[in-house]
Design a protein around this motif. Sequence first.
Motif, mmCIF file in Angstrom:
data_model
loop_
_atom_site.group_PDB
_atom_site.id
_atom_site.type_symbol
_atom_site.label_atom_id
_atom_site.label_comp_id
_atom_site.label_asym_id
_atom_site.label_seq_id
_atom_site.Cartn_x
_atom_site.Cartn_y
_atom_site.Cartn_z
ATOM 1 N N GLU A 86 26.451 13.288 87.493
ATOM 2 C CA GLU A 86 25.925 12.153 86.732
ATOM 3 C C GLU A 86 26.516 12.107 85.331
ATOM 4 O O GLU A 86 26.628 13.135 84.664
ATOM 5 N N VAL A 87 26.928 10.913 84.917
ATOM 6 C CA VAL A 87 27.342 10.689 83.525
ATOM 7 C C VAL A 87 26.492 9.544 82.985
ATOM 8 O O VAL A 87 26.284 8.541 83.664
ATOM 9 N N ARG A 88 25.984 9.731 81.761
ATOM 10 C CA ARG A 88 25.084 8.732 81.175
ATOM 11 C C ARG A 88 25.725 8.088 79.948
ATOM 12 O O ARG A 88 26.395 8.760 79.169
ATOM 13 N N PHE A 89 25.488 6.799 79.826
ATOM 14 C CA PHE A 89 26.026 6.030 78.701
ATOM 15 C C PHE A 89 24.881 5.347 77.952
ATOM 16 O O PHE A 89 23.828 5.047 78.523
ATOM 17 N N ASP A 97 32.865 9.318 72.489
ATOM 18 C CA ASP A 97 31.910 9.704 73.527
ATOM 19 C C ASP A 97 32.281 9.095 74.871
ATOM 20 O O ASP A 97 32.169 9.746 75.918
ATOM 21 N N TYR A 98 32.733 7.848 74.846
ATOM 22 C CA TYR A 98 33.123 7.182 76.091
ATOM 23 C C TYR A 98 34.290 7.919 76.748
ATOM 24 O O TYR A 98 34.294 8.181 77.958
ATOM 25 N N THR A 100 35.081 11.020 76.425
ATOM 26 C CA THR A 100 34.593 12.295 76.943
ATOM 27 C C THR A 100 33.925 12.112 78.299
ATOM 28 O O THR A 100 34.140 12.887 79.237
ATOM 29 N N LYS A 101 33.106 11.058 78.430
ATOM 30 C CA LYS A 101 32.451 10.770 79.702
ATOM 31 C C LYS A 101 33.481 10.486 80.797
ATOM 32 O O LYS A 101 33.336 10.939 81.936
ATOM 33 N N ASN A 104 35.118 13.746 81.935
ATOM 34 C CA ASN A 104 34.223 14.513 82.808
ATOM 35 C C ASN A 104 34.173 13.905 84.208
ATOM 36 O O ASN A 104 34.243 14.619 85.217
ATOM 37 N N ALA A 105 34.054 12.578 84.273
ATOM 38 C CA ALA A 105 34.014 11.907 85.568
ATOM 39 C C ALA A 105 35.317 12.107 86.324
ATOM 40 O O ALA A 105 35.326 12.314 87.545
ATOM 41 N N ALA A 117 27.252 6.826 87.541
ATOM 42 C CA ALA A 117 27.340 6.377 86.148
ATOM 43 C C ALA A 117 26.080 5.578 85.825
ATOM 44 O O ALA A 117 25.735 4.632 86.542
ATOM 45 N N PHE A 139 34.554 1.363 83.129
ATOM 46 C CA PHE A 139 34.534 2.781 83.516
ATOM 47 C C PHE A 139 35.199 2.971 84.881
ATOM 48 O O PHE A 139 36.001 3.888 85.079
#
Length: 226
Positions: A86-89, A97-98, A100-101, A104-105, A117, A139
């Motif tokens: 899970e990635v949270r925005f 931050d975007y 980085t997400k 990770n994804a 997401a 994304f």
Amino acid sequence: MSDPRINDRIRVPEVRLVGPNGEQVGIVRIEDALRLAVEADLDLVEVAPNARPPVCKLMDFGKYKYEAAVKAREARKKQTNASLKEVRFRLKIDTHDYETKVRNAHRFLSAGDKVKAMIQFRGREQQRPEFGVKLLQQFAEDVADVGVIESQPRQDGRNMVMVVGPLKSKAESRKAQPEKAPRRQRRQQRLDTSAPQDTSGQTIAASAPEAMRRMAQASKDKTTED
């Protein structure tokens, strides 16, 4: 799953018989099929009990069971379950931050895992879901080289969720990764590269025995002179 019926456990008047190499013998009486099995030193195995008449094959049942067990074991080894990461925005996420997400994804998808997401709306942001859809679509485009949308963006209360699946299965991802050297070999390589060097290019550990031999010889020579 229970074992198939074999030999005298097959209680039908006639069967459709298949030879040991797959040849079609045809419909024969059960007595004749059992006699052929005995003559060939094989088992009569019921492979299709629901057929009319049942289909039976001449085979070595012990060998058949062993090969089936080996295949099942190999299938279990290859079977891998993709986990859901899970990635949270936030809707107003900054660029760093975007990114980085996304990284990770990208890592999760490359390893064969799915990614959920999720955008968490605050206050009046819930009234503008189109901004959330736009962010999730961006994304999806940024991870399109390793993943594909499995579940389109949908709003769930204060959240908006989208699921992206990997292009490669977990087993394929593992196969694509380079093999790691054995732990002992990696440890030895670290020791070799970290060991201090003397002026001749040898490690101190390698040159120490030679130095000790020279010291012992010098001590022996001095004792002889005395």
